[in-house]
Design an enzyme around this catalytic site. Structure first.
Site, PDB file in Angstrom:
ATOM      1  CG  HIS A 152      -1.821  -1.201   1.300  1.00 24.99           C
ATOM      2  ND1 HIS A 152      -3.077  -1.201   0.748  1.00 24.99           N
ATOM      3  CD2 HIS A 152      -1.653  -2.448   1.812  1.00 24.99           C
ATOM      4  CE1 HIS A 152      -3.657  -2.384   0.930  1.00 24.99           C
ATOM      5  NE2 HIS A 152      -2.806  -3.170   1.574  1.00 24.99           N
ATOM      6  CG  LEU A 153       3.319   2.220  -3.118  1.00 22.90           C
ATOM      7  CD1 LEU A 153       3.730   2.479  -4.557  1.00 22.90           C
ATOM      8  CD2 LEU A 153       4.549   2.161  -2.218  1.00 22.90           C
ATOM      9  CG  ASP A 200      -1.124  -6.480   3.707  1.00 20.38           C
ATOM     10  OD1 ASP A 200      -1.335  -5.407   3.117  1.00 20.38           O
ATOM     11  OD2 ASP A 200      -1.979  -7.039   4.421  1.00 20.38           O
TER      12      ASP A 200
HETATM   13 ZN   LIG Z   1      -5.966  -7.381   2.585  1.00 24.29          ZN
END
Ligand SMILES: [Zn+2]
Length: 440
Positions: free
Chosen positions: A78-79, A322
């Protein structure tokens, strides 16, 4: 510009290389790999060195005693940009990736606006080219607004550069919608990545359900909230023959369901887990450490053992981080209210190399699960040192110990339950398309 990496232990599962080799890089591409064996055969003490000096200029890197592998590929990060730049930006997130040995990352669509149309996809790609340190491959949302009601414009997003589709952070609760996504994405052979969680069962849960959640007075999420959706999605993958990739597997039951599916010959199903699911258990939240709050939650010891077995026997194909950075203020909230997630890019290799020390995986298997396999699933030409490919290389010192200091993370997210841990397996150098980043 030429770079010669000499005497390193080269591990490249894509070509089944696992020995002492020299690697020659030219103009940002892998030019040649020559093993010691072939050197003897050609009766030439070091032919690569000769090629190297002939052209003049460049750099020689002595990698004696170090591991040289393809730049790692993280298919689940997630950036946070656009929209949540206070948590992370494309610049800081890709900087953290390079520090962690990753030269390619695939970023999840739960930004603001959500990456559910090609203009957001285009923004991410453009920004990554301008400010990013590593290659960035966007993952498009399966449904508009990740609301689960209407499919996004998958074709347009695919044509713009999305390599997979996912509503990660949320499941696609509607089975018909998931069926359509699996059918639709077959047109371009892109995987649908499933965040497996039955929201009606996980409800307002914040940690694994069991004796500990009762003791702590926190609402639990049963393992079955994940397993029900894994089973459903396996069934839908069988129905549609679409490509299903199951994200962040955390329970023993999920591993068993996927193992059986694979044994039944469902080659269209792949899966991943994350370092925290095989490194720590729910015990990490005993002191209400908000840095250990993740979704799915950390589980029991027997789940950790099952995850390791799943990695060893190939049920779990990929290790992804993640990477979910959050602002420090958000993690200072009480446990119930704090957002889920761990800043994972800068500890992934150190935690994962423990699997080799424990005899769970060979180093070559580990490298495969962190480079070649995710690249293959994402359909990107990465995770390999084959001739002509981008010179994405990471050099790792598996002996040097270092202490995790979250405050010194390049990522804006300092949220990690591994702060203070002593790990081995530090990237000493990451090379991306021939550009060298190095650390002491
Ligand atoms: Zn997830």
């Amino acid at each position: 510009m030429k770079i010669l990496i000499k005497n390193g232990h080269v591990i490249d599962p894509s070509q089944k290389i696992d020995n002492i080799c020299d690697v020659l890089i030219e103009d940002g591409k892998i030019k040649e790999i020559r093993s010691k064996k072939s050197r003897v055969k050609s009766k030439d003490t070091n032919p690569l060195l000769k090629t190297f000096t002939k052209g003049g200029g460049g750099r020689i890197i002595d990698a004696k005693g170090l591991i040289v592998m393809p730049g790692l590929v993280d298919m689940h990060v997630h950036l946070r940009e656009p929209g949540f730049e206070y948590k992370e930006t494309i610049k800081t997130g890709t900087g953290a990736a390079i520090k962690g040995g990753f030269t390619s990352v695939c970023c999840m669509p739960n930004t603001n606006p959500i990456n559910d149309n090609s203009s957001v996809t285009e923004f991410i790609i453009r920004k990554a080219i301008q400010e990013g340190s590593c290659s960035v491959y966007p993952i498009g949302a399966v449904t508009k607004g990740q609301k689960g009601e209407e499919l996004s414009e998958l074709t347009m997003m695919y044509e713009t550069g999305c390599i997979a589709f996912s509503d990660d952070g949320r499941p696609v609760m509607n089975s018909m919608m998931m069926r359509r996504a699996l059918e639709y994405s077959k047109i371009f052979n892109a995987p649908v990545i499933s965040h497996c969680e039955d929201l009606t069962l996980s409800s307002e849960g914040v940690m694994n359900e069991g004796l500990l959640s009762v003791t702590l007075g926190l609402k639990g999420i049963p393992a079955q909230a994940e397993e029900i959706m894994v089973a459903r999605d396996v069934a839908l993958a069988e129905l549609t023959n679409g490509r299903l990739h199951i994200a962040h597997v955390s329970t023993k039951g999920s591993v068993e369901i996927i193992r059986i599916a694979k044994k039944r010959g469902l080659t269209n199903i792949t899966s991943e887990t994350c370092p925290h699911y095989f490194s720590i258990t729910e015990e990490a939240v005993r002191l209400y450490d908000t840095n250990a709050k993740v979704n799915p939650p950390l589980r029991r010891k027997e789940d950790v053992e099952a995850i390791k077995e799943g990695l060893a026997d190939g049920t779990i194909d990929v290790i992804a981080t993640d990477h979910a950075p959050h602002h420090m203020d958000e993690k200072l909230l009480e446990f119930d209210l704090t957002p889920s997630g761990i800043s994972g890019l800068e500890t992934a290799i150190g935690l994962s190399i423990k699997l080799v020390e424990e005899g769970v995986l060979t180093l070559s298997q580990l490298v495969g699960k962190m480079s070649f396999m995710p690249a293959k699933i994402a359909g990107i030409d990465k995770g390999t040192l084959k001739h002509g490919s981008d010179a994405d290389v990471v050099i790792i010192d598996t002996k040097k110990e270092y202490k995790v200091e979250a405050a010194r993370f390049i990522s804006k997210g300092k949220n990690t339950p591994f702060n203070g841990w002593v790990l081995r397996g530090m990237p000493v150098m990451t090379i991306r398309k021939g550009r060298v980043y190095e650390w002491q």
